[in-house]
Motif scaffolding. Structure first.
Motif, PDB file in Angstrom:
ATOM      1  N   LEU A 104      30.689  41.185  35.317  1.00 26.42           N
ATOM      2  CA  LEU A 104      30.347  40.876  33.925  1.00 26.42           C
ATOM      3  C   LEU A 104      29.060  41.624  33.612  1.00 26.42           C
ATOM      4  O   LEU A 104      28.030  41.356  34.225  1.00 26.42           O
ATOM      5  N   ASP A 109      31.557  40.494  27.642  1.00 27.02           N
ATOM      6  CA  ASP A 109      32.217  39.998  28.851  1.00 27.02           C
ATOM      7  C   ASP A 109      31.965  38.504  29.021  1.00 27.02           C
ATOM      8  O   ASP A 109      32.866  37.741  29.370  1.00 27.02           O
ATOM      9  N   ARG A 112      34.014  36.719  26.270  1.00 29.75           N
ATOM     10  CA  ARG A 112      35.458  36.772  26.515  1.00 29.75           C
ATOM     11  C   ARG A 112      35.892  35.831  27.632  1.00 29.75           C
ATOM     12  O   ARG A 112      36.956  35.228  27.589  1.00 29.75           O
ATOM     13  N   TRP A 113      35.058  35.699  28.663  1.00 31.18           N
ATOM     14  CA  TRP A 113      35.444  34.908  29.831  1.00 31.18           C
ATOM     15  C   TRP A 113      34.802  33.523  29.854  1.00 31.18           C
ATOM     16  O   TRP A 113      34.754  32.870  30.890  1.00 31.18           O
ATOM     17  N   HIS A 116      35.435  30.167  32.266  1.00 24.87           N
ATOM     18  CA  HIS A 116      35.794  30.534  33.638  1.00 24.87           C
ATOM     19  C   HIS A 116      34.562  30.470  34.552  1.00 24.87           C
ATOM     20  O   HIS A 116      33.433  30.677  34.111  1.00 24.87           O
ATOM     21  N   LEU A 167      33.054  37.194  37.942  1.00 26.69           N
ATOM     22  CA  LEU A 167      33.949  36.047  37.849  1.00 26.69           C
ATOM     23  C   LEU A 167      34.333  35.600  39.244  1.00 26.69           C
ATOM     24  O   LEU A 167      34.436  36.408  40.163  1.00 26.69           O
ATOM     25  N   LEU A 173      41.811  31.606  36.448  1.00 23.54           N
ATOM     26  CA  LEU A 173      41.543  33.019  36.203  1.00 23.54           C
ATOM     27  C   LEU A 173      42.792  33.859  36.468  1.00 23.54           C
ATOM     28  O   LEU A 173      43.124  34.766  35.696  1.00 23.54           O
ATOM     29  N   GLN A 176      45.221  33.373  33.581  1.00 24.95           N
ATOM     30  CA  GLN A 176      44.749  34.076  32.390  1.00 24.95           C
ATOM     31  C   GLN A 176      44.947  35.577  32.537  1.00 24.95           C
ATOM     32  O   GLN A 176      45.392  36.248  31.603  1.00 24.95           O
ATOM     33  N   SER A 177      44.646  36.122  33.694  1.00 31.95           N
ATOM     34  CA  SER A 177      44.785  37.559  33.917  1.00 31.95           C
ATOM     35  C   SER A 177      46.244  37.990  33.845  1.00 31.95           C
ATOM     36  O   SER A 177      46.552  39.036  33.275  1.00 31.95           O
TER      37      SER A 177
END
Length: 198
Positions: A104, A109, A112-113, A116, A167, A173, A176-177
């Protein structure tokens, strides 16, 4: 906490500053090339003493980055680096995607995350430590917002104090990915190395 100076610290600081200057120079060259291909630069990192490795991490605005994207960016960067010669000696160019447990580095970044788990390492001590884990809560006024383990209030950490952030691999995660990407995340084939002699 103020750290005591050591005999090696001034040399280390000088080498770090030189490396950061080189990384900025490479980013200045690579940024427009990546943008022309529709990619965002995530991170540029130069490592190594005798033979340097230039790591270029990029992605599409939607977070995808295929092996074909990797190859296209690698070819385009090699052509520019041949002309502008950012590193005089031989080096290795590595172009890759950020991967699932991505670093990140940009304010977006952290936004967006949000939600998490992440690990932060700071460039200074806060309350006797430099490393923190928690759940990202966004980014605001040049501060990373993170809900730290064992703390009730959201911590605000100036982004300028963050030496590295990444992350943490979790089931959430991974889900989501997989949802965000057309290709499976973490695919080892998404990294390509190219030897370049200057």
């Amino acid at each position: 906490m103020i750290e005591a100076a050591s005999p090696g610290r001034p040399l280390f600081c000088l080498l770090k500053a030189l490396m950061e200057t080189l990384e900025r120079r490479i980013a200045d060259l690579a940024g427009p090339v990546a943008a022309d291909l529709g990619f965002d630069l995530v991170r540029i990192r130069v490592s190594g003493a005798k033979r340097k490795t230039v790591q270029v991490m990029a992605e599409r605005p939607d977070g995808a980055f295929s092996i074909d994207d990797c190859a296209a960016l690698s070819r385009a960067l090699s052509a520019v680096f041949e002309v502008d010669d950012p590193i005089r000696d031989a080096y290795t160019l590595e172009v890759s995607s950020p991967g699932v447990d991505r670093p990140l580095v940009r304010p977006r970044d952290f936004e967006r995350w949000a939600g998490h788990a992440a690990k932060l390492e700071l460039d200074r001590m806060i309350e006797g430590r430099k490393r923190f884990k928690g759940v990202l809560a966004g980014f605001e006024d040049d501060n990373v917002l993170i809900d730290l383990e064992g703390e009730e209030e959201t911590a605000l950490i100036p982004i300028g104090w963050v030496a590295s952030a990444k992350l943490m691999m979790t089931d959430e995660l991974m889900k989501q990915s997989m949802k965000d990407r057309a290709t499976p995340p973490g695919d080892a084939a998404m990294e390509q190395s190219k030897e370049t002699s200057q």
